[in-house]
Design an enzyme around this catalytic site. Structure first.
Site, PDB file in Angstrom:
ATOM      1  N   SER A 143     -10.486  -6.519   7.620  1.00  0.00           N
ATOM      2  CA  SER A 143     -11.519  -6.284   6.621  1.00  0.00           C
ATOM      3  C   SER A 143     -11.723  -7.591   5.873  1.00  0.00           C
ATOM      4  O   SER A 143     -10.789  -8.409   5.792  1.00  0.00           O
ATOM      5  CB  SER A 143     -11.033  -5.205   5.647  1.00  0.00           C
ATOM      6  OG  SER A 143     -11.876  -5.155   4.509  1.00  0.00           O
ATOM      7  N   TYR A 166      -4.664  -1.045   0.375  1.00  0.00           N
ATOM      8  CA  TYR A 166      -5.543  -1.261   1.534  1.00  0.00           C
ATOM      9  C   TYR A 166      -5.672  -2.756   1.836  1.00  0.00           C
ATOM     10  O   TYR A 166      -5.477  -3.188   2.987  1.00  0.00           O
ATOM     11  CB  TYR A 166      -6.914  -0.649   1.256  1.00  0.00           C
ATOM     12  CG  TYR A 166      -7.881  -0.783   2.409  1.00  0.00           C
ATOM     13  CD1 TYR A 166      -7.860   0.120   3.472  1.00  0.00           C
ATOM     14  CD2 TYR A 166      -8.819  -1.822   2.448  1.00  0.00           C
ATOM     15  CE1 TYR A 166      -8.748  -0.014   4.546  1.00  0.00           C
ATOM     16  CE2 TYR A 166      -9.697  -1.947   3.511  1.00  0.00           C
ATOM     17  CZ  TYR A 166      -9.663  -1.046   4.554  1.00  0.00           C
ATOM     18  OH  TYR A 166     -10.535  -1.180   5.617  1.00  0.00           O
TER      19      TYR A 166
HETATM   20  P1  NAP Z   1     -13.257   6.468   9.186  1.00  0.00           P
HETATM   21  O1  NAP Z   1     -14.661   6.886   9.419  1.00  0.00           O
HETATM   22  O2  NAP Z   1     -12.509   7.005   8.023  1.00  0.00           O
HETATM   23  O3  NAP Z   1     -12.450   6.734  10.535  1.00  0.00           O
HETATM   24  C1  NAP Z   1     -11.088   6.430  10.598  1.00  0.00           C
HETATM   25  C2  NAP Z   1     -10.565   6.867  11.931  1.00  0.00           C
HETATM   26  O4  NAP Z   1      -9.146   6.568  11.955  1.00  0.00           O
HETATM   27  C3  NAP Z   1     -10.699   8.372  12.160  1.00  0.00           C
HETATM   28  O5  NAP Z   1     -11.085   8.597  13.503  1.00  0.00           O
HETATM   29  C4  NAP Z   1      -9.299   8.885  11.898  1.00  0.00           C
HETATM   30  O6  NAP Z   1      -8.950  10.034  12.639  1.00  0.00           O
HETATM   31  C5  NAP Z   1      -8.481   7.724  12.402  1.00  0.00           C
HETATM   32  N1  NAP Z   1      -7.096   7.790  11.948  1.00  0.00           N
HETATM   33  C6  NAP Z   1      -6.616   7.829  10.687  1.00  0.00           C
HETATM   34  N2  NAP Z   1      -5.278   7.931  10.704  1.00  0.00           N
HETATM   35  C7  NAP Z   1      -4.912   7.980  12.017  1.00  0.00           C
HETATM   36  C8  NAP Z   1      -3.670   8.103  12.690  1.00  0.00           C
HETATM   37  N3  NAP Z   1      -2.512   8.214  12.025  1.00  0.00           N
HETATM   38  N4  NAP Z   1      -3.658   8.077  14.042  1.00  0.00           N
HETATM   39  C9  NAP Z   1      -4.818   7.973  14.734  1.00  0.00           C
HETATM   40  N5  NAP Z   1      -6.026   7.901  14.154  1.00  0.00           N
HETATM   41  C10 NAP Z   1      -6.066   7.890  12.806  1.00  0.00           C
HETATM   42  O7  NAP Z   1     -13.158   4.878   9.029  1.00  0.00           O
HETATM   43  P2  NAP Z   1     -14.046   3.678   9.607  1.00  0.00           P
HETATM   44  O8  NAP Z   1     -14.875   3.171   8.492  1.00  0.00           O
HETATM   45  O9  NAP Z   1     -14.667   4.049  10.889  1.00  0.00           O
HETATM   46  O10 NAP Z   1     -12.902   2.589   9.838  1.00  0.00           O
HETATM   47  C11 NAP Z   1     -12.455   2.147  11.108  1.00  0.00           C
HETATM   48  C12 NAP Z   1     -11.619   0.893  10.891  1.00  0.00           C
HETATM   49  O11 NAP Z   1     -12.430  -0.139  10.303  1.00  0.00           O
HETATM   50  C13 NAP Z   1     -10.448   1.109   9.926  1.00  0.00           C
HETATM   51  O12 NAP Z   1      -9.332   0.370  10.376  1.00  0.00           O
HETATM   52  C14 NAP Z   1     -10.985   0.531   8.629  1.00  0.00           C
HETATM   53  O13 NAP Z   1      -9.948   0.127   7.766  1.00  0.00           O
HETATM   54  C15 NAP Z   1     -11.806  -0.630   9.139  1.00  0.00           C
HETATM   55  N6  NAP Z   1     -12.827  -1.100   8.199  1.00  0.00           N
HETATM   56  C16 NAP Z   1     -13.842  -0.301   7.801  1.00  0.00           C
HETATM   57  C17 NAP Z   1     -14.801  -0.796   6.928  1.00  0.00           C
HETATM   58  C18 NAP Z   1     -15.973   0.030   6.470  1.00  0.00           C
HETATM   59  O14 NAP Z   1     -16.749  -0.455   5.646  1.00  0.00           O
HETATM   60  N7  NAP Z   1     -16.162   1.247   6.954  1.00  0.00           N
HETATM   61  C19 NAP Z   1     -14.701  -2.102   6.443  1.00  0.00           C
HETATM   62  C20 NAP Z   1     -13.644  -2.891   6.856  1.00  0.00           C
HETATM   63  C21 NAP Z   1     -12.728  -2.393   7.746  1.00  0.00           C
HETATM   64  P3  NAP Z   1      -9.277  11.537  12.137  1.00  0.00           P
HETATM   65  O15 NAP Z   1     -10.706  11.769  12.540  1.00  0.00           O
HETATM   66  O16 NAP Z   1      -8.293  12.371  12.901  1.00  0.00           O
HETATM   67  O17 NAP Z   1      -9.057  11.570  10.660  1.00  0.00           O
END
Ligand code: NAP
Length: 242
Positions: A143, A166
């Site tokens: 991130s 985070y």
């Molecule tokens: P999200 O919509 O909250 O999705 C997170 C995913 O991670 C979900 O599929 C969730 O599964 C899964 N997960 C959580 N804990 C887990 C575990 N113990 N084992 C396996 N799967 C698990 O988040 P996102 O925004 O798509 O984020 C994806 C990645 O990008 C993350 O690493 C996040 O930190 C990073 N990121 C996001 C942003 C942003 O702006 N969105 C910015 C920077 C970085 P469930 O469906 O089962 O809950």
């Protein structure tokens, strides 16, 4: 045994992970859609298969050591190797109503369990299969919030956005990326950290980018050719300050 590339994306039942699966599969990569809930992973994979995409489901909770080992055995049995591992699963547990010093240790521990130890455990389990690839690629979801340089710069967008559990978990992911890239520097395996940008997902309802744009950085690093970087930290291919 498939001749095409084989990828696995963790946390792929929704958000950026699901879209990363869709984009990789659209590039002809045979993609394993990993979710901690097998039923939801199967449903998501079936929906993409119905669009003609080469996707299959696999159960994988990145905090469950036995489950990770079982998933690695399953991939070994089904495919014999892995070409691309996208460590996408992540959680956000900081409380916006608390100061950095006021965040609970429980929030810190939960965050590190998934965002850092989950990445390391998954990578350790799949590394033997990645070593069997002619051109292994590991993509770690970081991130911009991982950047200490940006956090210390009053002119940066994130200067006043301090969610320490985070942020530090992703800074540690960056450190892990650099160390693993160094370990693997004489192998074909490349290891890179990616900032997807501020993406509109369940995790970030105030995100600015749509999910398709957010997944692009992961796909770019997953499909790097031999000339591509290793040990890098980028947003859409642009280098970010550590
Ligand atoms: P999200 O919509 O909250 O999705 C997170 C995913 O991670 C979900 O599929 C969730 O599964 C899964 N997960 C959580 N804990 C887990 C575990 N113990 N084992 C396996 N799967 C698990 O988040 P996102 O925004 O798509 O984020 C994806 C990645 O990008 C993350 O690493 C996040 O930190 C990073 N990121 C996001 C942003 C942003 O702006 N969105 C910015 C920077 C970085 P469930 O469906 O089962 O809950």
């Amino acid at each position: 045994m498939h001749n095409e590339k084989i990828a696995l994306v963790t946390g792929a039942t929704r958000g950026i992970g699901l879209e990363t699966v869709r984009q990789l599969a659209s590039h002809g990569v045979h993609t394993l859609l990993a979710g901690r809930d097998r039923g939801r992973a199967v449903d998501a994979a079936l929906a993409l298969q119905a669009q003609g995409l080469p996707v299959e489901a696999i159960a994988l909770d990145v905090t469950d050591a036995d489950g990770i080992a079982a998933a690695a055995r399953e991939v070994e049995r089904r495919h014999g190797r892995l070409d691309i591992l996208v460590n996408n699963a992540g959680i956000f547990r900081d409380d916006f109503d608390k100061t950095p010093s006021g965040q609970t240790l429980e929030a810190w521990r939960e965050t590190f369990d998934t965002n850092l130890f989950g990445v390391i455990a998954t990578t350790q389990a799949f590394l033997p299969l990645l070593r069997k690839s002619a051109a292994g690629r590991i993509v770690n979801l970081s991130s911009a919030l991982a950047s200490l340089a940006l956090h210390n710069d009053p002119a940066s967008d994130i200067y006043d956005f301090k969610v320490p559990a985070y942020d530090a978990s992703k800074t540690a992911v960056n450190a892990w990326t650099v160390h693993l890239a160094h370990e693997l520097r004489d192998t074909p395996i490349k290891v890179n950290a990616v900032d997807p940008g501020s993406v509109k997902t369940d995790m970030n309802q105030h995100g600015e980018l749509d999910i398709a744009t957010g997944a692009r950085g992961s796909v770019l690093m997953a499909l790097l050719d031999e000339a591509g970087p290793t040990g890098s930290y980028t947003h859409q291919g642009e280098v970010l300050p550590w």
